[in-house]
Design a protein around this motif. Structure first.
Motif, PDB file in Angstrom:
ATOM      1  N   GLU A  84      34.212  35.545  69.114  1.00 50.18           N
ATOM      2  CA  GLU A  84      33.593  34.653  70.101  1.00 50.18           C
ATOM      3  C   GLU A  84      34.690  33.766  70.709  1.00 50.18           C
ATOM      4  O   GLU A  84      34.756  32.565  70.478  1.00 50.18           O
ATOM      5  CB  GLU A  84      32.514  33.813  69.445  1.00 50.18           C
ATOM      6  N   SER A  88      39.688  39.468  61.042  1.00 49.91           N
ATOM      7  CA  SER A  88      40.257  39.604  62.381  1.00 49.91           C
ATOM      8  C   SER A  88      41.308  40.712  62.359  1.00 49.91           C
ATOM      9  O   SER A  88      41.726  41.186  61.302  1.00 49.91           O
ATOM     10  CB  SER A  88      40.887  38.288  62.826  1.00 49.91           C
ATOM     11  N   PRO A 137      31.740  35.475  56.906  1.00 50.54           N
ATOM     12  CA  PRO A 137      32.824  34.914  57.734  1.00 50.54           C
ATOM     13  C   PRO A 137      32.441  33.565  58.330  1.00 50.54           C
ATOM     14  O   PRO A 137      31.377  33.416  58.927  1.00 50.54           O
ATOM     15  CB  PRO A 137      33.022  35.979  58.822  1.00 50.54           C
ATOM     16  N   GLU A 138      33.313  32.571  58.102  1.00 52.10           N
ATOM     17  CA  GLU A 138      33.054  31.234  58.632  1.00 52.10           C
ATOM     18  C   GLU A 138      33.371  31.167  60.121  1.00 52.10           C
ATOM     19  O   GLU A 138      32.704  30.476  60.881  1.00 52.10           O
ATOM     20  CB  GLU A 138      33.888  30.206  57.861  1.00 52.10           C
ATOM     21  N   SER A 139      34.402  31.898  60.518  1.00 55.07           N
ATOM     22  CA  SER A 139      34.831  31.879  61.915  1.00 55.07           C
ATOM     23  C   SER A 139      34.504  33.240  62.556  1.00 55.07           C
ATOM     24  O   SER A 139      34.964  34.276  62.098  1.00 55.07           O
ATOM     25  CB  SER A 139      36.326  31.613  62.011  1.00 55.07           C
ATOM     26  N   LEU A 140      33.671  33.212  63.580  1.00 54.17           N
ATOM     27  CA  LEU A 140      33.364  34.440  64.311  1.00 54.17           C
ATOM     28  C   LEU A 140      34.462  34.622  65.362  1.00 54.17           C
ATOM     29  O   LEU A 140      34.316  34.249  66.526  1.00 54.17           O
ATOM     30  CB  LEU A 140      31.974  34.340  64.955  1.00 54.17           C
ATOM     31  N   TRP A 141      35.573  35.232  64.930  1.00 52.95           N
ATOM     32  CA  TRP A 141      36.789  35.248  65.734  1.00 52.95           C
ATOM     33  C   TRP A 141      36.599  35.930  67.077  1.00 52.95           C
ATOM     34  O   TRP A 141      37.345  35.692  68.032  1.00 52.95           O
ATOM     35  CB  TRP A 141      37.921  35.938  64.958  1.00 52.95           C
ATOM     36  N   THR A 166      46.489  38.836  64.255  1.00 51.99           N
ATOM     37  CA  THR A 166      46.951  37.934  63.201  1.00 51.99           C
ATOM     38  C   THR A 166      48.306  38.394  62.668  1.00 51.99           C
ATOM     39  O   THR A 166      48.561  39.592  62.532  1.00 51.99           O
ATOM     40  CB  THR A 166      45.926  37.914  62.052  1.00 51.99           C
TER      41      THR A 166
END
Length: 366
Positions: free
Chosen positions: A365, A345, A359-363, A87
């Motif tokens: 994956e 991330s 966490p909304e996004s399981l980065w 990021t």
């Protein structure tokens, strides 16, 4: 036959010379330092020891054979299929007045606390090894350039001298922009060999406490080991760090197995607003030296932590499980124990305001 023996002797001499002469291996504590260590309870017969008796036994011959087998063919999905993205670093937030945490993968992170910039275990090099052609390669791009983008660093904290925590290329790049280094006893010798001025280094023993620019700093025990060469096992100390600011009470465990020292740390310095607990390079053959994700969650509870982040994963493959297994198991254990877990991330900055959500996004994956 004589030619073969002579060749082996020459090869051994070359290897020994490399181990002694190349600065990446660091430097051993001096005779005067070792003499001082003899007065420590955790220094016995010339080496540092854990609070409880531990051994390096990994199952004898059968254990060694199983390690060899797993190194060749064991484990599924031990590495990402492609380079992990990093990021874009949010320097405006990092340089603001808010306390924040920026993770660089594995155990490396930048803590902004009371407007002080604290780097912990800044391993940003490409490989966790003394040589570039061997060892675990970083999942993401080479991150050394991020050091050049960093603001002046008030202090660097090192938990121990293993290559995945104390990185020679990173220190060379950092040393002229860091005001002070806090390290376990013995680790200062490495830094001095690499050109860090001795007056910029403070060495601490377990439970030692000091002040730095208004912060309270304490070095705490862990159950681990140390060493960068073939002949200096446990010549330096290892542990975790407590950093207490005006708004944020912070703890990072360093490497080590689960034991009763976490409760002692919690009793002395807890509660903590956030804990960073290692739990990403585990194996039943070295369960004394690294925690499982479930043990990491329990250790977080033991130290009386409010919010937790799992570290020691996301950058290098040093064990035989899948590379995403640590965070997946940790999130499951955290949900069972009602622990609020952060999972940023790589390169992401988290504001330490206590307002964390699952966490909304399981980065990972991808």
């Amino acid at each position: 036959m004589l030619y073969m023996i002579a060749s082996i002797i020459v090869l051994c001499l070359i290897i020994l010379s490399y181990l002694n002469l190349h600065p990446v291996f660091g430097e051993n504590p001096s005779k005067e330092q070792k003499k001082m260590y003899e007065g420590f309870d955790n220094y016995v017969d010339g080496t540092f020891v854990n609070l409880v008796p531990t051994t390096m036994d990994m199952g004898g011959i059968s254990g060694g054979l199983s390690l060899l087998r797993d190194a060749i063919s064991g484990g599924q999905d031990r590495n990402p299929d492609d380079h992990l993205p990093v990021t874009d670093i949010n320097w405006p937030i990092i340089n603001s007045e808010e306390d924040s945490l920026t993770w660089f993968g594995h155990s490396a992170f930048l803590l902004s606390i009371d407007q002080k910039k604290i780097l912990v275990d800044p391993m940003l090099g490409p490989v966790a090894s003394p040589v570039p052609f061997a060892g675990s390669k970083r999942y993401s791009e080479d991150m050394l350039h991020i050091i050049d983008e960093m603001p002046p660093i008030d202090a660097v904290f090192i938990t121990h001298d293993h290559y995945d925590h104390l990185d020679y290329p990173s220190i060379l790049r950092l040393k002229n922009k860091v005001e002070h280094f806090f390290v376990p006893y013995g680790v200062g010798a490495h830094l001095i060999r690499w050109g860090v001025e001795e007056e910029k280094i403070s060495e601490l023993n377990w439970w030692d406490e000091t002040k730095f620019k208004g912060l309270t700093i304490a070095f705490t025990p862990s159950k681990h080991f140390s060493g960068r060469g073939l002949f200096n096992r446990n010549s330096t100390l290892w542990g975790g760090w407590v950093i207490l600011g005006n708004q944020t009470r912070f703890y990072t465990s360093g490497d080590g197995g689960y034991d009763s020292h976490f409760e002692e740390i919690g009793e002395k310095y807890g509660p903590f607003h956030i804990t960073l607990m290692e739990g990403g390079q585990y194996d039943h053959r070295w369960d004394w030296v690294h925690m499982t994700p479930e043990e990491a969650v329990q250790a977080h509870l033991d130290v009386n932590g409010e919010n937790m982040m799992l570290i020691h994963w996301g950058a290098f493959t040093l064990a035989y499980h899948g590379w995403t297994e640590p965070i997946e198991r940790a999130l499951e254990a955290a949900e069972k124990e009602d622990v609020n877990m952060l999972a940023p991330s790589i390169g992401e900055t988290v504001i330490l305001d206590g307002q964390y959500t699952k966490p909304e996004s399981l980065w990972w994956e991808m």
